[in-house]
Design an enzyme around this catalytic site. Sequence first.
Site, mmCIF file in Angstrom:
data_model
loop_
_atom_site.group_PDB
_atom_site.id
_atom_site.type_symbol
_atom_site.label_atom_id
_atom_site.label_comp_id
_atom_site.label_asym_id
_atom_site.label_seq_id
_atom_site.Cartn_x
_atom_site.Cartn_y
_atom_site.Cartn_z
ATOM 1 N N CYS A 103 43.443 -86.702 6.009
ATOM 2 C CA CYS A 103 44.700 -86.928 5.301
ATOM 3 C C CYS A 103 45.646 -85.885 5.845
ATOM 4 C CB CYS A 103 44.535 -86.769 3.789
ATOM 5 S SG CYS A 103 46.127 -86.657 2.922
ATOM 6 N N CYS A 106 48.363 -84.339 2.952
ATOM 7 C CA CYS A 106 47.938 -83.373 1.923
ATOM 8 C C CYS A 106 46.461 -83.121 2.201
ATOM 9 C CB CYS A 106 48.231 -83.852 0.510
ATOM 10 S SG CYS A 106 48.486 -85.599 0.258
ATOM 11 N N SER A 107 45.588 -83.556 1.365
ATOM 12 C CA SER A 107 44.162 -83.498 1.702
ATOM 13 C C SER A 107 43.451 -84.531 0.856
ATOM 14 C CB SER A 107 43.587 -82.099 1.459
ATOM 15 O OG SER A 107 44.179 -81.165 2.335
ATOM 16 N N CYS A 108 44.013 -85.746 0.784
ATOM 17 C CA CYS A 108 43.449 -86.804 -0.051
ATOM 18 C C CYS A 108 42.013 -87.087 0.386
ATOM 19 C CB CYS A 108 44.302 -88.058 0.044
ATOM 20 S SG CYS A 108 45.967 -87.772 -0.577
#
Lengths: 194, 222
Positions: A103, A106-108
């Site tokens: 991701c 963001c850091s999904c």
Amino acid sequence: MTSSINPDRLSPALRTEALEQLLTERGLVDPAVMDKFISTYENDVGPLNGAKVVAKAWTDPEYRARLLAEGTGAIKELGFAGPQGEHIVVLENTAALHNVVTCTLCSCYPWPVLGLPPSWYKDPVYRARIVREPRTVLAEMGLELVADVEVKVWDSSSEVRYLVLPLRPAGTEGASEEELTALVTRDMMVGVAR
Amino acid sequence: MGSIAQMGGTDGWGRASAPTLDEPVFAESWEGRAFAMTLLTMGRISGRNLDSFRHALGSLSREDYLDDGYYGRWLNAAELMLTESAILAPGAVDARVRANRGEQVDEPPAPEQDAKPDYKPTAAGSLRTVEDPPRFAVGDRVAAKDVDPTGHTQLVGYLRGRTGAVTIIQPAALLPDTHAHFEGENPQHVYAVAFDSRELWGPDAEAFTLTADLYDSYLEPA
């Protein structure tokens, strides 16, 4: 790489403590509710969930077909659902194909099956480079892919979340579902191991 | 593309290293507290939503985004959401830290009136029903628009102006670009679009396919 850190900057640990005081004093957060959230993601929701999904898919062809056709529902059959898991697509690795998930914005990450993301997944190094030179980045992380294996990189840029279904290891024909579960790692299910 | 969050394809971050086995979920205890407080802040306390949280993250300075690590940036975004919703006065957190360590400091009082957005989602989560059929079918060639929105967007910067093919029609979902700013859900179809690496990075790129999920309004026929 980070920018040079301002020595006057207050540490996040102290600022977290201060914010919790400010919100607790006004009754806006209940520390016991916070404890429950923390305990859930430390103890209950983690990559063991995903490993159970993978091991079942390795041993049950009908489940595997359902998982690949409609991941969210098949995952829910095993009791795994919740935030960051509204719609999960399962990506099947084959001898000729390797999938890897990121991701960049963001850091999904698919929390119901993998828990909270590990540090490398959140690192700018991974977010910036896996979409540009995945074979190089995977090699730096310890996964050397031969040239004729096709690579697919998935950037989780909407609310869809991705889970990699790794190849069943050779020589595990007689293994039980429970034994297979123990062989599945978080890194395999994101695609930085195989 | 000014947001620090648009990291895909950017240079200067160094080498990757092998993942650590058995890494703790929260390396330090404050990280868990910051995680839980941010989840509570997002909806219940600030009246904001997941997309406005992502917008808050992307609005942070480079230092506030990077220097305190992942849960540090959550904390910083939570503080931003709380001050924007006038739950906290600007500077209240830093003042409390200094007071806690014995400095003489006037802590700013909490605002008398909050400024939570007057906004409620029509349903839980982000998936929605769209009556109109999808504009594109699997196999269609599409281009990501070459635009640079000023507000929040999930249109990945490195895909803008690039052409790919629809590979999956995903469930329709509310549009982050308006939802983040409390300007409506605007549900749209979402497509997984696959791009050839050479289309993105030039003829010398490693061979691979990059797939990203793109909302209908991010795309045009190609």
